[in-house]
Design a protein around this motif. Sequence first.
Motif, PDB file in Angstrom:
ATOM      1  N   VAL A  27      65.015  34.200  32.645  1.00 47.47           N
ATOM      2  CA  VAL A  27      65.204  35.257  31.843  1.00 47.47           C
ATOM      3  C   VAL A  27      65.060  36.817  32.578  1.00 47.47           C
ATOM      4  O   VAL A  27      65.803  37.548  32.415  1.00 47.47           O
ATOM      5  N   THR A  28      63.997  36.850  33.296  1.00 51.55           N
ATOM      6  CA  THR A  28      63.644  37.847  34.047  1.00 51.55           C
ATOM      7  C   THR A  28      64.531  38.218  35.091  1.00 51.55           C
ATOM      8  O   THR A  28      65.263  39.331  35.387  1.00 51.55           O
ATOM      9  N   LEU A  75      68.455  47.436  27.218  1.00 55.53           N
ATOM     10  CA  LEU A  75      68.322  46.000  26.865  1.00 55.53           C
ATOM     11  C   LEU A  75      67.714  45.255  27.905  1.00 55.53           C
ATOM     12  O   LEU A  75      66.973  44.439  27.697  1.00 55.53           O
ATOM     13  N   SER A  76      68.465  45.474  29.037  1.00 56.53           N
ATOM     14  CA  SER A  76      67.707  44.650  30.055  1.00 56.53           C
ATOM     15  C   SER A  76      66.213  44.902  30.666  1.00 56.53           C
ATOM     16  O   SER A  76      65.678  44.027  30.920  1.00 56.53           O
ATOM     17  N   ILE A 130      63.385  42.294  30.341  1.00 57.94           N
ATOM     18  CA  ILE A 130      62.352  42.097  31.755  1.00 57.94           C
ATOM     19  C   ILE A 130      60.806  42.333  31.149  1.00 57.94           C
ATOM     20  O   ILE A 130      60.105  41.518  31.661  1.00 57.94           O
ATOM     21  N   THR A 131      60.840  43.324  30.368  1.00 56.72           N
ATOM     22  CA  THR A 131      59.250  43.613  30.143  1.00 56.72           C
ATOM     23  C   THR A 131      58.687  42.458  29.287  1.00 56.72           C
ATOM     24  O   THR A 131      57.701  42.118  29.441  1.00 56.72           O
ATOM     25  N   VAL A 132      59.557  42.245  28.222  1.00 55.58           N
ATOM     26  CA  VAL A 132      59.040  41.276  27.296  1.00 55.58           C
ATOM     27  C   VAL A 132      58.799  39.686  28.073  1.00 55.58           C
ATOM     28  O   VAL A 132      57.599  39.128  27.939  1.00 55.58           O
ATOM     29  N   ALA A 133      59.913  39.384  28.992  1.00 49.92           N
ATOM     30  CA  ALA A 133      59.523  38.150  29.663  1.00 49.92           C
ATOM     31  C   ALA A 133      58.549  37.991  30.697  1.00 49.92           C
ATOM     32  O   ALA A 133      57.525  37.161  30.550  1.00 49.92           O
ATOM     33  N   MET A 145      55.264  38.225  28.528  1.00 53.37           N
ATOM     34  CA  MET A 145      54.958  36.698  27.994  1.00 53.37           C
ATOM     35  C   MET A 145      54.360  35.549  29.069  1.00 53.37           C
ATOM     36  O   MET A 145      53.542  35.068  28.825  1.00 53.37           O
ATOM     37  N   GLY A 146      54.992  35.901  30.268  1.00 52.87           N
ATOM     38  CA  GLY A 146      54.610  34.936  31.326  1.00 52.87           C
ATOM     39  C   GLY A 146      52.887  35.152  31.652  1.00 52.87           C
ATOM     40  O   GLY A 146      52.462  34.467  32.091  1.00 52.87           O
ATOM     41  N   PHE A 147      52.431  36.686  31.720  1.00 56.06           N
ATOM     42  CA  PHE A 147      51.449  36.938  32.177  1.00 56.06           C
ATOM     43  C   PHE A 147      50.459  36.615  31.173  1.00 56.06           C
ATOM     44  O   PHE A 147      49.267  35.937  31.528  1.00 56.06           O
TER      45      PHE A 147
END
Length: 61
Positions: free
Chosen positions: A14-15, A36-37, A41-44, A47-49
């Motif tokens: 997704v990132t 939107l992109s 990127i920020t959300v993905a 969430m990963g971190f």
Amino acid sequence: MKKENILFLTLAIVTVIGIMAIGVAIAERSILIGILSLLGITVACGMGFSLRKKLRETEEI
């Protein structure tokens, strides 16, 4: 593959798609796609971190 690894792979994909979308936004001169992109990127990444931190905390206990 473990369930966590599949989730990390999905977030990484997704990132990368979000980073590619920034290139499309620049080419199309679209501010909406760019915003939107960047949001995706920020959300993905966030969430990963947070998932990695939670996973590390549960393994230490």
